[in-house]
Design an enzyme around this catalytic site. Structure first.
Site, short mmCIF file in Angstrom:
data_model
loop_
_atom_site.label_atom_id
_atom_site.label_comp_id
_atom_site.label_asym_id
_atom_site.label_seq_id
_atom_site.Cartn_x
_atom_site.Cartn_y
_atom_site.Cartn_z
N HIS A 21 18.81 -4.60 15.98
CA HIS A 21 17.65 -4.00 16.66
C HIS A 21 18.06 -3.24 17.92
O HIS A 21 19.12 -3.68 18.47
CB HIS A 21 16.49 -4.75 16.82
CG HIS A 21 15.72 -5.14 15.73
ND1 HIS A 21 14.94 -6.47 15.72
CD2 HIS A 21 15.49 -4.36 14.57
CE1 HIS A 21 14.23 -6.67 14.46
NE2 HIS A 21 14.85 -5.27 13.77
N GLY A 68 17.32 1.29 10.12
CA GLY A 68 16.31 0.29 9.57
C GLY A 68 14.98 0.76 9.05
O GLY A 68 14.30 0.74 7.90
N ASP A 73 17.30 -1.36 5.96
CA ASP A 73 17.17 -2.65 5.63
C ASP A 73 17.11 -2.82 4.25
O ASP A 73 17.54 -3.59 3.56
CB ASP A 73 15.70 -3.31 6.31
CG ASP A 73 16.05 -3.31 7.96
OD1 ASP A 73 17.28 -3.22 8.49
OD2 ASP A 73 14.92 -3.33 8.49
N ASP A 93 15.63 -8.55 17.53
CA ASP A 93 14.88 -8.92 18.88
C ASP A 93 13.58 -9.55 18.85
O ASP A 93 12.53 -8.95 18.51
CB ASP A 93 14.78 -7.58 19.61
CG ASP A 93 14.46 -7.75 21.01
OD1 ASP A 93 13.89 -8.84 21.35
OD2 ASP A 93 14.69 -6.69 21.76
N HIS A 100 8.97 -1.75 11.91
CA HIS A 100 9.29 -2.15 10.09
C HIS A 100 9.49 -3.55 10.06
O HIS A 100 10.13 -3.98 9.22
CB HIS A 100 10.60 -1.41 9.96
CG HIS A 100 11.84 -1.66 10.83
ND1 HIS A 100 11.98 -1.39 12.04
CD2 HIS A 100 12.99 -2.28 10.26
CE1 HIS A 100 13.04 -1.81 12.38
NE2 HIS A 100 13.54 -2.35 11.29
N ASP A 103 9.87 -4.94 6.51
CA ASP A 103 11.14 -4.45 5.93
C ASP A 103 12.22 -5.71 6.47
O ASP A 103 12.80 -6.13 5.63
CB ASP A 103 11.60 -3.37 6.38
CG ASP A 103 10.79 -2.22 5.92
OD1 ASP A 103 9.98 -2.51 4.68
OD2 ASP A 103 10.77 -1.15 6.21
N ARG A 109 14.31 -12.53 3.84
CA ARG A 109 13.97 -13.27 2.64
C ARG A 109 14.78 -12.98 1.64
O ARG A 109 15.45 -14.02 0.79
CB ARG A 109 12.50 -12.93 2.07
CG ARG A 109 11.95 -13.57 0.78
CD ARG A 109 10.63 -13.11 0.37
NE ARG A 109 10.76 -11.85 -0.46
CZ ARG A 109 11.21 -11.67 -1.57
NH1 ARG A 109 11.66 -12.71 -2.19
NH2 ARG A 109 11.40 -10.36 -1.75
#
Length: 158
Positions: A21, A68, A73, A93, A100, A103, A109
């Site tokens: 980030h 991202g 992402d 961060d 997002h 995302d 995950r």
């Protein structure tokens, strides 16, 4: 029963995704610069700005995807699903909300679902990069999702 799992082999040259980030980009670039002797032996990819900054500062080749918020992402998540990424350093961060966030959560995950080692801070990234597994092969065992879908379809036909 053995077809319930598939094995993904990480070769000696790892495929490493680098994501950071905005508030963590400098840390990522500096970490890559400190570790470029190790990283140069591996295949690197990353989201847009992060990939470009790393490449410009360190001279390391980094395949860049979209940023991202513009789908990067998700692109990296797709590469994980395809077995084309072995592990990821994702410096997110925790003190800054991201537009997002869904995302980001989806990427984290999918990394867990496919048993991809993930470093979310520099200490973990150092442990991963200096692990005995970096110089050899490693087999990850992941649920055979094709078999799971096939079983679900068969059950629904009943």
């Amino acid at each position: 029963m053995e077809d319930r799992f598939v094995t993904f082999r990480m070769e000696k040259a790892k495929h490493i995704a680098l994501v950071a980030h905005d508030g963590k980009k400098k840390e990522m670039v500096d970490w890559c610069d400190r570790n470029k002797e190790i990283l140069k032996s591996h295949f690197l990819c990353g989201t847009g700005t992060t990939a470009r900054l790393i490449s410009e500062k360190t001279g390391l080749p980094v395949k860049g995807y979209n940023s991202g918020p513009l789908g990067g992402d998700q692109q990296i998540g797709a590469k994980i699903v395809e077995g084309q990424i072995d592990f990821m350093v994702f410096l997110w961060d925790p003190l800054e909300a991201q537009p997002h966030d869904p995302d980001v959560k989806a990427l984290l995950r999918i990394a867990v679902v496919y048993d991809i080692p993930v470093a979310n801070n520099l200490a973990t990234a150092d442990f991963m990069l200096h692990s005995e597994y970096m110089s050899g092969t490693y087999d990850r065992r992941v649920e055979n999702f094709n078999r799971t879908v096939q079983d679900r379809v068969e059950k629904m036909k009943e």
